[in-house]
Each structure stands twice: as structure tokens, then as C-alpha cells.
Design an enzyme around this catalytic site. Structure first.
Site, short mmCIF file in Angstrom:
data_model
loop_
_atom_site.label_atom_id
_atom_site.label_comp_id
_atom_site.label_asym_id
_atom_site.label_seq_id
_atom_site.Cartn_x
_atom_site.Cartn_y
_atom_site.Cartn_z
N PHE A 8 0.85 -1.20 0.00
CA PHE A 8 0.00 0.00 0.00
C PHE A 8 0.88 1.25 0.00
CE2 PHE A 8 -3.41 2.84 1.23
CZ PHE A 8 -4.53 2.25 0.65
N LYS A 119 7.00 -4.57 -12.08
CA LYS A 119 7.72 -5.04 -13.26
C LYS A 119 8.69 -6.19 -12.95
CE LYS A 119 8.93 -0.72 -13.92
NZ LYS A 119 7.91 0.05 -13.22
N GLU A 143 -1.56 -4.53 -17.10
CA GLU A 143 -1.53 -3.38 -18.00
C GLU A 143 -0.70 -2.23 -17.44
OE1 GLU A 143 -3.08 -2.78 -21.23
OE2 GLU A 143 -1.62 -1.17 -20.98
N GLY A 148 2.22 2.93 -17.58
CA GLY A 148 1.24 3.53 -16.67
C GLY A 148 -0.14 3.60 -17.28
N GLY A 200 10.87 15.82 -8.77
CA GLY A 200 10.31 14.54 -8.31
C GLY A 200 10.15 13.51 -9.41
N ASP A 214 14.73 0.20 -16.16
CA ASP A 214 13.27 0.27 -16.11
C ASP A 214 12.67 -0.01 -17.49
OD1 ASP A 214 10.66 1.16 -14.86
OD2 ASP A 214 10.87 2.68 -16.41
N LYS A 218 10.25 -3.27 -19.12
CA LYS A 218 9.01 -3.12 -19.89
C LYS A 218 9.11 -3.80 -21.25
CE LYS A 218 8.04 1.05 -17.34
NZ LYS A 218 8.24 2.50 -17.23
N GLY A 310 2.64 8.02 -12.06
CA GLY A 310 1.66 8.78 -11.27
C GLY A 310 0.69 7.82 -10.64
#
Lengths: 330, 171
Positions: A8, A119, A143, A148, A200, A214, A218, A310
Site C-alpha cells: 500500500f 515489473k 496493464e 502507466g 520529483g 526500467d 518493460k 503517477g
């Protein structure tokens, strides 16, 4: 539909918020959705009658923990409740798959459907997880793990069913794209990175993004899910953006081109590298957007674009997977 | 990869000097999926009852060109000269590292041995950073088979020389 939210953190919290935001839509479904458990690294909370998403979000915000009980082993939490779907939003660990891999395996072994945006497990154990799901009559959807909010996996698997996807090339990391976009304006790499960190977009240790790790995760997920390949993270040829100099950006610009970090996948290619893109090309986008160009045999090139990160954006992908699972169960 | 042109062909043909023959010589180009770029019809020069026509056109492939030649032959059109057949594929690379003109020239010379290079243009950055120089190579290769070959050559040569190589997106 009884849900457990594992991990969470930012995305898990976003998903709880989305469940609240979309309560009208979700209440119209035949199968009512309720969160029966949620846990993070420190704590857990369960309630067979359903937990209020807003209370979970508030407690997390106020105390840093989602529950009042100290966290035990996550799989024990899963065993302690009756649930239908595990929503795994635990942090990515590309070396071992991390806790998320154990949670996903545990849920699938027990025939539970799984939605993950993590991932690591998918980049390391895609085939094994799918076989586990199939063996136990469960569904694994992911998905939100690529791009995102940008739809790509389900788009290819469900909306482009008649097509043969020849290749996919895309910008799958908003941090790198932001840095390279800022370098287009004359900033050197280090300064563009610092700016990304201040805003950020980049972590204090940005290596996961700028070294192309990263994006490689993907690319592996796309290769396995869309091209039915059996590849893992170590199969990807990876070049990050740390070697891209301001001079290279300027030379490219003199030739009406930009440099972007592109992930490319096809039946034979599995690559992440900076590439020269003509200005005006669909992949020449700036900022933090993710964009992918899907080359198909009938429809030709199809371009999709969207916010690659996000909490609400990623949660929107989880929601679409959840509704797909509900539809499938009808 | 941007394909700038497929095949640009310039042909001198002789058609019989009777009405309808000029149009009859141009129509087959469309039938072969070609695109006429220019036509020069020299009515003043008649040789053995035929007039010379110079046609420049684009055509998709060697197979299409052979098809066109077959149609012309069947229509009693004589091909006297066919030239400037160009099929090029642009390739672009940015190289970053310890490079100078001699080193790049050596790489290009060796690339020329591996593939058929139509043209090569090299630009260097005016500035250096961290003792690294940047060069941009724009090349054209004639055959589509050479695209992969040149990419592989450049990747290998640059890896050996510890040079970063960034290639075009469509290559």
C-alpha cells in the site's frame, strides 16, 4: 469481488482513491467490489465485510502505515482472508522479484486472479507466472506495468486481435524523456538530471531509470506478452542515456533530429538504447509522456501516448484490469 | 528508416512516330506502379520513323522495372539507354568518444568494404566535453540488406573502439 491490496504505497493508495472516485461506476456492476485486506511493509489490516478506501488512505497519510497490526509475512495475510483478486502494487525488485513475486506466486497457486503493476516479477518470471495462472485457472493481468496509463498490452491483446504486431518501439521511461527533452534546450546531462530530481521525476539514485533498466523490464514484458517470446531481463541489450552528451544533442538538432531512449521489441529484437528521431516523428515527444508506436501488418503504424507514471494514472490501468476480470467472470 | 526514394530511373526510349505512341509509352509506367517525374519529347529528332523520348520516373523495385521493360518490349518500344538507377536508404549515426577525423575515416573505409555506400557525410561537433568528441555520420546505402549489415558493423566497430554509437530509430 473481494480484493487484497499488497504494497500500500503510492500506487496502492492511488488505487484505493480511484475505487472511491469511481464508486458510482463500480456500484453499478453486478459484482460489488470490496477491499478485504491491505498491507504495506509495516502493517496490515483485514475485514471480511470490506474496508473503507478513504480510511485506508487517511491512515496511511497520517501514520505512514495502512493498518494497525504490525506486519507479518504477506502470504500469511493472504491466507487469513477469503479473496478473489490480489492487486499487487509492491515495489519493483529487478534482481530477485522481491516480495511481489512471492505474493503473486502464492495467490496464483491458490487460484486467485492477480493484477500487478510490479515489473520485477514479470521481467524475471513471466513464463512461470503465466503457467502457474493457467494451471490453477487464474488470470494474471498487468496493464499498468508498462506505460502507466498508456494502454498498450490490452490494446494489442484485445483490440488488435486480428493484427500481426511486427514491432513496438517506444518511450517507456518518463524520467529519461524529461532529461533528454531538457537537454534539447541546451542543458547538460547532469543539470537536466538534477532538475528531474528536484521536480520529483527522478529518484535520488536515478540509475534504475537512466541506465535503461526500467525500460528493459518493460521491453521484456511486451516481448513475452505480445510477441509470445520467452525472454527475461538478462536477454535485453541495454544502453542507458548517461553517455548522451550536450554535443550529441546539438549535432542531432542540426540535422532536425532529437535523441530519445527507445525500447524496441519484435520477434528478433530486444533492445533499449538512445536513438536518433526525426523531429515531428511520433516518438520525438518531449516531457514525461510515454509514447509507443505499434507496427502492425494490416493497420500499419498505431501510436499511443499517455502518462507513464503517477499514482492515479497507474491506478487507472489497474481499474481497467479489474473491470476486465469482472467481465470475464460474468 | 526513411526511404527517400525507391528507384529513380532515367530512360531514353524510341517510340514510333504515330499518334498515341507517347501516351502508350507512359501508361505502362503506371501499370508497373511507377511515378513519372519528367518527360522530354523530342519531336524534331526522328530516326527510322521513331522519335526519342526521355523519361524520368520512380519505381518500387527491380522486379517492377523488369515488368515495365517487358511491357515496353511488347509494345515495340525500343529502350536505347537506361541509367541513374538509384536506390538509397539513409542511415544516421552519432558517435561519442575519443574520436578524430582519421579514426572516423578508418571506420567509414572499413564500412565501405562491408556494404555498398552511396554517399557519406561526416560532421564533427565544435566543442568537446570530458575529452570526448561527437561526430554525426549520415550515409546512404543502396541495398536494404545493407541496413542491418551497416548497423552491425558500426555497433561492432564502435564497441571495439570504446565509442558510443547512437543510430537512427528506423534502422
Amino acid at each position: 469481488m473481494r480484493i487484497v491490496i499488497a504494497g500500500f504505497g503510492t500506487v496502492g493508495r492511488g488505487f484505493a482513491e480511484v475505487l472511491q472516485m469511481k464508486s458510482d461506476l463500480l456500484s453499478s456492476l453486478d459484482d460489488k467490489i470490496k477491499i478485504v485486506a491491505a498491507f504495506d511493509s509495516k502493517s496490515y489490516v483485514t475485514d471480511a465485510d470490506g474496508l473503507d478506501p478513504l480510511i485506508l488512505v487517511k491512515r496511511k497519510k497520517d501514520t505512514g502505515s495502512v493498518g494497525s497490526d504490525a506486519m507479518k509475512e504477506g502470504t500469511d495475510v493472504l491466507d487469513s482472508v477469503e479473496y478473489d483478486v490480489l492487486v499487487d502494487t509492491s515495489p519493483t525488485d529487478i534482481r530477485t522479484g522481491g516480495d511481489g513475486l512471492r505474493y503473486i506466486e502464492h495467490a496464483l497457486k491458490h487460484g486467485k486472479d492477480v493484477i500487478t503493476v510490479n515489473k520485477g516479477p514479470l521481467a524475471l518470471k513471466f513464463r512461470e507466472l503465466n503457467e502457474l495462472a493457467e494451471k490453477n485457472g487464474a488470470v494474471l493481468r498487468f496493464e499498468g506495468s508498462v506505460g502507466g496509463a498508456m494502454p498498450i498490452i490490452n490494446l494489442c491483446a484485445e483490440n488488435l486481435k486480428g493484427e500481426r504486431v511486427r514491432s513496438i518501439r517506444g518511450i517507456f521511461n518518463g524520467t529519461c524523456n524529461f532529461i533528454l527533452s531538457r537537454m534539447d534546450t541546451g542543458l547538460p546531462f547532469e543539470q537536466a538530471l538534477r532538475e528531474a530530481q528536484q521536480l520529483g521525476y527522478a529518484e535520488s539514485d536515478p540509475s534504475y531509470d537512466i541506465e535503461g533498466i526500467d525500460t528493459a523490464c518493460k521491453v521484456v514484458i511486451l516481448a513475452n506478452s505480445i510477441f509470445s517470446r520467452d525472454v527475461t531481463f538478462s536477454d535485453v541489450s541495454i544502453t542507458g542515456i548517461t553517455s548522451v552528451s550536450a554535443e550529441a544533442i546539438a549535432l542531432a538538432s542540426d540535422h532536425d533530429m532529437v535523441i530519445r531512449l527507445i525500447g524496441e521489441v519484435s520477434d528478433t529484437v530486444l533492445e533499449v538504447s538512445p536513438r536518433l528521431i526525426p523531429k515531428g516523428h511520433p516518438l520525438s515527444v518531449s516531457g514525461t509522456l510515454n509514447t509507443a508506436q505499434i507496427i502492425t501488418d494490416l493497420a500499419g503504424p498505431i501510436t499511443v501516448s499517455g502518462r507513464g507514471a503517477g499514482r492515479i494514472e497507474t491506478a487507472s490501468a489497474i481499474l481497467s484490469d479489474l473491470i476486465a476480470i469482472i467481465d470475464r467472470r460474468r | 528508416m526513411r526511404k527517400v526514394n525507391t528507384m529513380m530511373v532515367n530512360a531514353d526510349i524510341f517510340v514510333r512516330d504515330i499518334p498515341g505512341q507517347l501516351v502508350g509509352s507512359l501508361e505502362p509506367i503506371s501499370l508497373a506502379d511507377g511515378n513519372i517525374v519528367g518527360v522530354v519529347h523530342n519531336r524534331d529528332s526522328v530516326v527510322n520513323g521513331r522519335i526519342a523520348v526521355n523519361i524520368t520516373f520512380e519505381i518500387g523495385s527491380v522486379e517492377d522495372l523488369e515488368r515495365l521493360k517487358g511491357i515496353w518490349k511488347s509494345k515495340d518500344i525500343i529502350i536505347s539507354k537506361m541509367s541513374s538507377v538509384i536506390e538509397t536508404y539513409p542511415m544516421e549515426y552519432v558517435l561519442i568518444g575519443n574520436i578524430d577525423a582519421a579514426r572516423i575515416e578508418k571506420i567509414i573505409n572499413n564500412a565501405g568494404k562491408a556494404v555498398s555506400l552511396e554517399s557519406v557525410d561526416i560532421r564533427f561537433s565544435s566543442k568537446m566535453s570530458e575529452n570526448k568528441r561527437t561526430a554525426m555520420i549520415s550515409a546512404n546505402v543502396r541495398k536494404s540488406d545493407d541496413i542491418k549489415k551497416l548497423n552491425a558493423f558500426m555497433a561492432s566497430a564502435c564497441t571495439k573502439a570504446n565509442i558510443v554509437c547512437i543510430r537512427g530509430v528506423g534502422q
